[in-house]
Scaffold this motif. Structure first.
Motif, PDB file in Angstrom:
ATOM      1  N   GLU A 222       0.832  -1.190   0.000  1.00 36.67           N
ATOM      2  CA  GLU A 222       0.000   0.000   0.000  1.00 36.67           C
ATOM      3  C   GLU A 222       0.877   1.254   0.000  1.00 36.67           C
ATOM      4  N   VAL A 223       0.459   2.272  -0.745  1.00 33.94           N
ATOM      5  CA  VAL A 223       1.217   3.518  -0.865  1.00 33.94           C
ATOM      6  C   VAL A 223       0.268   4.687  -0.658  1.00 33.94           C
ATOM      7  N   ASP A 224       0.663   5.644   0.176  1.00 36.27           N
ATOM      8  CA  ASP A 224      -0.090   6.874   0.394  1.00 36.27           C
ATOM      9  C   ASP A 224       0.524   7.956  -0.496  1.00 36.27           C
ATOM     10  N   TRP A 225       0.008   8.053  -1.730  1.00 31.68           N
ATOM     11  CA  TRP A 225       0.608   8.972  -2.692  1.00 31.68           C
ATOM     12  C   TRP A 225       0.314  10.420  -2.316  1.00 31.68           C
ATOM     13  N   ASN A 226       1.351  11.233  -2.288  1.00 32.07           N
ATOM     14  CA  ASN A 226       1.231  12.659  -2.033  1.00 32.07           C
ATOM     15  C   ASN A 226       2.461  13.347  -2.612  1.00 32.07           C
ATOM     16  N   LEU A 227       2.468  14.681  -2.589  1.00 30.58           N
ATOM     17  CA  LEU A 227       3.555  15.440  -3.214  1.00 30.58           C
ATOM     18  C   LEU A 227       4.891  15.155  -2.554  1.00 30.58           C
ATOM     19  N   GLN A 228       4.917  15.019  -1.243  1.00 35.51           N
ATOM     20  CA  GLN A 228       6.179  14.761  -0.555  1.00 35.51           C
ATOM     21  C   GLN A 228       6.782  13.439  -0.984  1.00 35.51           C
ATOM     22  N   LEU A 229       5.952  12.408  -1.130  1.00 35.24           N
ATOM     23  CA  LEU A 229       6.457  11.112  -1.560  1.00 35.24           C
ATOM     24  C   LEU A 229       6.952  11.176  -2.994  1.00 35.24           C
ATOM     25  N   VAL A 230       6.214  11.861  -3.869  1.00 41.48           N
ATOM     26  CA  VAL A 230       6.631  11.976  -5.263  1.00 41.48           C
ATOM     27  C   VAL A 230       7.968  12.696  -5.374  1.00 41.48           C
ATOM     28  N   LEU A 231       8.130  13.783  -4.622  1.00 47.43           N
ATOM     29  CA  LEU A 231       9.395  14.516  -4.641  1.00 47.43           C
ATOM     30  C   LEU A 231      10.530  13.670  -4.074  1.00 47.43           C
ATOM     31  N   ALA A 232      10.246  12.906  -3.028  1.00 44.46           N
ATOM     32  CA  ALA A 232      11.273  12.044  -2.449  1.00 44.46           C
ATOM     33  C   ALA A 232      11.725  10.991  -3.452  1.00 44.46           C
ATOM     34  N   ILE A 233      10.769  10.345  -4.127  1.00 47.56           N
ATOM     35  CA  ILE A 233      11.133   9.345  -5.127  1.00 47.56           C
ATOM     36  C   ILE A 233      11.900   9.993  -6.271  1.00 47.56           C
ATOM     37  N   GLY A 234      11.464  11.189  -6.677  1.00 48.49           N
ATOM     38  CA  GLY A 234      12.152  11.881  -7.759  1.00 48.49           C
ATOM     39  C   GLY A 234      13.610  12.139  -7.447  1.00 48.49           C
ATOM     40  N   TRP A 235      13.877  12.599  -6.222  1.00 47.14           N
ATOM     41  CA  TRP A 235      15.279  12.864  -5.875  1.00 47.14           C
ATOM     42  C   TRP A 235      16.063  11.562  -5.689  1.00 47.14           C
ATOM     43  N   LEU A 236      15.430  10.562  -5.083  1.00 49.08           N
ATOM     44  CA  LEU A 236      16.111   9.278  -4.915  1.00 49.08           C
ATOM     45  C   LEU A 236      16.490   8.679  -6.268  1.00 49.08           C
ATOM     46  N   VAL A 237      15.679   8.937  -7.279  1.00 48.41           N
ATOM     47  CA  VAL A 237      15.968   8.430  -8.623  1.00 48.41           C
ATOM     48  C   VAL A 237      17.080   9.242  -9.281  1.00 48.41           C
ATOM     49  N   LEU A 238      16.865  10.559  -9.382  1.00 50.23           N
ATOM     50  CA  LEU A 238      17.805  11.407 -10.124  1.00 50.23           C
ATOM     51  C   LEU A 238      19.125  11.586  -9.382  1.00 50.23           C
ATOM     52  N   GLY A 239      19.039  11.878  -8.091  1.00 52.05           N
ATOM     53  CA  GLY A 239      20.251  12.152  -7.336  1.00 52.05           C
ATOM     54  C   GLY A 239      21.025  10.920  -6.939  1.00 52.05           C
ATOM     55  N   LEU A 240      20.308   9.856  -6.571  1.00 53.03           N
ATOM     56  CA  LEU A 240      20.971   8.660  -6.047  1.00 53.03           C
ATOM     57  C   LEU A 240      21.088   7.545  -7.075  1.00 53.03           C
ATOM     58  N   SER A 241      19.935   7.046  -7.558  1.00 57.08           N
ATOM     59  CA  SER A 241      19.953   5.866  -8.427  1.00 57.08           C
ATOM     60  C   SER A 241      20.671   6.118  -9.741  1.00 57.08           C
ATOM     61  N   VAL A 242      20.558   7.330 -10.277  1.00 59.95           N
ATOM     62  CA  VAL A 242      21.229   7.653 -11.540  1.00 59.95           C
ATOM     63  C   VAL A 242      22.559   8.349 -11.276  1.00 59.95           C
ATOM     64  N   GLY A 243      22.507   9.496 -10.594  1.00 59.05           N
ATOM     65  CA  GLY A 243      23.714  10.289 -10.411  1.00 59.05           C
ATOM     66  C   GLY A 243      24.772   9.625  -9.557  1.00 59.05           C
ATOM     67  N   ALA A 244      24.434   9.303  -8.304  1.00 54.88           N
ATOM     68  CA  ALA A 244      25.428   8.789  -7.370  1.00 54.88           C
ATOM     69  C   ALA A 244      25.932   7.401  -7.762  1.00 54.88           C
ATOM     70  N   ILE A 245      25.036   6.524  -8.201  1.00 51.27           N
ATOM     71  CA  ILE A 245      25.452   5.157  -8.509  1.00 51.27           C
ATOM     72  C   ILE A 245      26.360   5.122  -9.737  1.00 51.27           C
ATOM     73  N   LEU A 246      26.007   5.851 -10.795  1.00 47.00           N
ATOM     74  CA  LEU A 246      26.882   5.884 -11.968  1.00 47.00           C
ATOM     75  C   LEU A 246      28.229   6.496 -11.623  1.00 47.00           C
ATOM     76  N   LEU A 247      28.216   7.511 -10.784  1.00 47.85           N
ATOM     77  CA  LEU A 247      29.467   8.129 -10.365  1.00 47.85           C
ATOM     78  C   LEU A 247      30.287   7.177  -9.515  1.00 47.85           C
ATOM     79  N   LEU A 248      29.626   6.406  -8.653  1.00 45.38           N
ATOM     80  CA  LEU A 248      30.336   5.419  -7.841  1.00 45.38           C
ATOM     81  C   LEU A 248      31.020   4.377  -8.709  1.00 45.38           C
ATOM     82  N   MET A 249      30.302   3.857  -9.712  1.00 45.44           N
ATOM     83  CA  MET A 249      30.897   2.848 -10.585  1.00 45.44           C
ATOM     84  C   MET A 249      32.091   3.426 -11.347  1.00 45.44           C
ATOM     85  N   GLN A 250      31.994   4.687 -11.758  1.00 48.82           N
ATOM     86  CA  GLN A 250      33.107   5.310 -12.454  1.00 48.82           C
ATOM     87  C   GLN A 250      34.300   5.512 -11.518  1.00 48.82           C
ATOM     88  N   LEU A 251      34.039   5.893 -10.271  1.00 53.33           N
ATOM     89  CA  LEU A 251      35.118   6.072  -9.311  1.00 53.33           C
ATOM     90  C   LEU A 251      35.800   4.749  -8.991  1.00 53.33           C
TER      91      LEU A 251
END
Length: 310
Positions: A222-251
Motif C-alpha cells: 500500500e502507498v499513500d501517494w502525495n507530493l512529498q512522496l513523489v518529490l522524495a522518489i524523484g530525488w532518490l531516482v535522479l540524485g541517487l539511483s542515476v547520479g550517485a550510482i553511476l558516479l560510484l561505478m566510475q570512481l
C-alpha cells in the motif's frame, strides 16, 4: 575492449575530462549523503521494499531512454551475470538493509555508524580478494575515519541510551554493510569492461525483481501517494539511483576499491551539516571534531606519493 578503453568512456560517450575529475569524489559524497534525507521523507508513506521498487522502476525508465539515445555496447551473458550480482549487493542488500533497519526502529544514526564500517570491510576484502596493497598509513587513515564517524554520530544520538530493537533489525543493518562492501570489490574485479549505462540497467533489473519479491512476501504494497512522496522518489531516482550510482561505478574504475570506499567516511559529517541547514539540528564541537578527523582519515588513505599512488 581493453580495460583502458572502458575506463575512459561512459557508455559510448567520453567520461568527464581531467578538469572535472578532481570534483567527482566531492559530488559523490554530497549525492550519497542526501539518500538518508530522501528516505526520511519517503518512508512514512510507503514500506521499504515497495518504496524501493517504485524508485527502481522509474530509474529503469530513465536509463532505458539514455541507452536508446547513446546506443552503448551491451555485455555478454557471462558479464551480465556478474553485473546482476553486483546490483543485488550494491542496491538490493545495501538499500533494502538500510531502509528496513530504519523502518524496524533502529536509530538512523546507529544505522549510519554500522554502515560506516564499510571502508574497513572493503579494504580487508580488497586485500583478500583483489590482492590490493594497503599500507600502514592507509590503515591508520581508515581507523581515524572510523573514530571521526563515531564522534559525529555520538553527538547526533545525544550521548543518550540506545533505543531498543529486535536482533533482526541488527541483521538488516549488517546485510547493508556486507552488501555495499562486497559489491564494491565484486564490481572492481568482474565488471571493469562493462559500459556504465547497460551495467546499471542490468543491476536495477535484478534488484527490481528482488524488491518486488520482498514487497510481495513481507509488505502490504500500500502507498499513500502525495507530493512529498513523489518529490522524495524523484530525488532518490535522479540524485541517487542515476547520479550517485553511476558516479560510484566510475570512481571504482578509476581507483583502488579501498580508496573509493574511504569516501563513505565523509557521508555522516555531510549529512549532519545538511540536517543542520534543513532541520536546524545542532552541530556542536564534538561533531565538528569528528568531521575533521574523517576528512584527515580520507586524506591519509587517498593521498599520493611522488611517482604514483602509495
Amino acid at each position: 575492449m581493453t580495460v583502458q578503453a572502458s575506463t575512459s568512456r561512459v557508455g559510448n560517450g567520453y567520461a568527464p575530462g581531467r578538469l572535472l575529475t578532481p570534483f567527482m569524489p566531492a559530488v559523490f559524497v554530497w549525492l550519497w549523503s542526501t539518500g538518508f534525507i530522501g528516505a526520511k521523507y519517503g518512508l512514512p508513506y510507503a514500506e521499504p521494499f515497495t518504496l524501493l521498487l517504485y524508485r527502481t522502476l522509474v530509474t529503469l525508465m530513465l536509463l532505458g531512454l539514455m541507452a536508446w539515445w547513446m546506443k552503448p555496447q551491451w555485455p555478454s551473458a557471462r558479464e551480465s551475470g556478474h553485473v546482476a550480482i553486483t546490483g543485488l549487493l550494491v542496491h538490493g542488500c545495501y538499500l533494502g538493509g538500510v531502509f528496513y533497519a530504519i523502518q524496524d526502529g533502529m536509530p538512523a544514526g546507529l544505522v549510519s555508524l554500522i554502515v560506516g564500517l564499510q571502508p574497513l570491510v572493503t579494504a580487508l576484502a580488497a586485500v583478500l580478494v583483489l590482492g590490493e596493497g594497503v599500507r600502514l598509513r592507509q590503515w591508520a587513515g581508515l581507523l581515524l575515519g572510523l573514530v571521526g564517524v563515531g564522534l559525529v554520530l555520538l553527538e547526533k544520538m545525544g550521548l543518550g541510551p540506545v533505543e531498543t530493537f529486535s536482533p533482526w533489525t541488527l541483521v538488516w543493518a549488517l546485510i547493508a554493510l556486507l552488501g555495499i562492501s562486497l559489491g564494491t570489490v565484486y564490481q572492481k574485479r568482474h565488471c571493469q569492461q562493462v559500459a556504465l549505462i547497460p551495467g546499471a540497467i542490468i543491476q536495477y533489473c535484478a534488484t527490481g525483481c528482488l524488491f518486488a519479491m520482498g514487497g510481495w512476501w513481507f509488505e502490504s504494497s500500500e502507498v499513500d501517494w502525495n507530493l512529498q512522496l513523489v518529490l522524495a522518489i524523484g530525488w532518490l531516482v535522479l540524485g541517487l539511483s542515476v547520479g550517485a550510482i553511476l558516479l560510484l561505478m566510475q570512481l571504482i574504475r578509476m581507483g583502488a576499491a579501498s580508496k573509493v570506499a574511504s569516501l563513505f567516511y565523509l557521508v555522516p559529517p555531510v549529512t549532519a551539516l545538511e540536517a543542520y541547514i534543513l532541520f536546524d539540528e545542532r552541530l556542536g564541537m564534538l561533531a565538528m571534531m569528528g568531521g575533521g578527523l574523517s576528512v584527515l582519515g580520507v586524506a591519509l588513505v587517498v593521498m599520493q606519493k611522488r611517482g604514483g599512488i602509495s
